[in-house]
Design a protein around this motif. Sequence first.
Motif, mmCIF file in Angstrom:
data_model
loop_
_atom_site.group_PDB
_atom_site.id
_atom_site.type_symbol
_atom_site.label_atom_id
_atom_site.label_comp_id
_atom_site.label_asym_id
_atom_site.label_seq_id
_atom_site.Cartn_x
_atom_site.Cartn_y
_atom_site.Cartn_z
ATOM 1 N N UNK A 8 4.762 -3.841 14.776
ATOM 2 C CA UNK A 8 3.597 -2.842 15.452
ATOM 3 C C UNK A 8 2.029 -3.642 15.342
ATOM 4 N N UNK A 9 1.322 -2.906 16.067
ATOM 5 C CA UNK A 9 0.177 -3.498 16.316
ATOM 6 C C UNK A 9 -0.926 -2.224 15.719
ATOM 7 N N UNK A 10 -2.155 -2.915 15.061
ATOM 8 C CA UNK A 10 -2.924 -1.932 14.485
ATOM 9 C C UNK A 10 -3.606 -1.632 15.561
ATOM 10 N N UNK A 13 -8.217 2.498 16.099
ATOM 11 C CA UNK A 13 -8.664 3.305 14.987
ATOM 12 C C UNK A 13 -7.979 3.272 13.932
ATOM 13 N N UNK A 14 -7.178 2.243 13.636
ATOM 14 C CA UNK A 14 -6.567 1.848 12.275
ATOM 15 C C UNK A 14 -5.129 2.253 12.215
ATOM 16 N N UNK A 15 -4.790 3.139 13.035
ATOM 17 C CA UNK A 15 -3.194 3.699 13.272
ATOM 18 C C UNK A 15 -2.458 2.595 13.381
ATOM 19 N N UNK A 16 -1.204 2.459 13.142
ATOM 20 C CA UNK A 16 0.058 1.467 13.719
ATOM 21 C C UNK A 16 0.741 2.191 14.942
ATOM 22 N N UNK A 23 9.686 7.016 18.190
ATOM 23 C CA UNK A 23 8.762 8.085 18.318
ATOM 24 C C UNK A 23 9.519 9.227 18.491
ATOM 25 N N UNK A 24 10.231 8.842 19.397
ATOM 26 C CA UNK A 24 10.928 10.161 20.065
ATOM 27 C C UNK A 24 12.205 10.737 18.854
ATOM 28 N N UNK A 33 8.870 6.485 4.914
ATOM 29 C CA UNK A 33 8.450 5.608 3.818
ATOM 30 C C UNK A 33 8.166 4.406 4.623
ATOM 31 N N UNK A 34 7.164 3.660 4.476
ATOM 32 C CA UNK A 34 6.423 2.726 5.220
ATOM 33 C C UNK A 34 6.322 1.552 4.107
ATOM 34 N N UNK A 35 6.848 0.358 4.675
ATOM 35 C CA UNK A 35 6.780 -1.159 3.829
ATOM 36 C C UNK A 35 5.996 -2.056 5.028
ATOM 37 N N UNK A 36 4.830 -2.566 4.580
ATOM 38 C CA UNK A 36 3.942 -3.667 5.182
ATOM 39 C C UNK A 36 4.402 -4.817 4.769
ATOM 40 N N UNK A 37 4.808 -5.683 5.655
ATOM 41 C CA UNK A 37 4.953 -7.338 5.314
ATOM 42 C C UNK A 37 3.966 -7.878 6.293
ATOM 43 N N UNK A 38 2.945 -8.500 5.449
ATOM 44 C CA UNK A 38 2.057 -9.370 6.301
ATOM 45 C C UNK A 38 2.242 -10.789 6.297
ATOM 46 N N UNK A 39 2.161 -11.475 7.533
ATOM 47 C CA UNK A 39 2.129 -12.911 7.609
ATOM 48 C C UNK A 39 0.723 -13.336 7.092
ATOM 49 N N UNK A 40 0.989 -14.340 6.195
ATOM 50 C CA UNK A 40 -0.495 -14.995 5.796
ATOM 51 C C UNK A 40 -0.103 -16.537 5.462
ATOM 52 N N UNK A 41 -1.183 -17.141 5.317
ATOM 53 C CA UNK A 41 -1.091 -18.770 5.274
ATOM 54 C C UNK A 41 -0.323 -19.133 4.078
ATOM 55 N N UNK A 42 -0.621 -18.194 3.219
ATOM 56 C CA UNK A 42 0.161 -18.730 1.830
ATOM 57 C C UNK A 42 1.439 -18.750 1.818
ATOM 58 N N UNK A 43 2.224 -17.467 2.587
ATOM 59 C CA UNK A 43 3.675 -17.617 2.924
ATOM 60 C C UNK A 43 4.070 -18.747 3.637
#
Length: 67
Positions: A8-10, A13-16, A23-24, A33-43
Amino acid sequence: MKAYEYYAEVLPDGHLSIPKGLKDKLKPDSKVRIMLLLDDEETAWNNFAMSQFLKGYSEKDAIYDNL
C-alpha cells in the motif's frame, strides 16, 4: 477469515491505498484487521548480518551441534 497481502501507499491525507480488486470486496461497514510491516534499516542490517554469519559455518563445525 480471509487474508490478502499487498503493498500500500500512504496517501497525502494519511490513509492507506487499497487495490480496486480488493476494495470491491469491502462493504462500507466492513471490519478488517490490519497488520503493518515496515521496512527499516535495522531489519535489512539484521538480514545481512545473518546471511554473513551463516557463510562462516562449515560442515566441520557440525560436531558441536550435539554437545
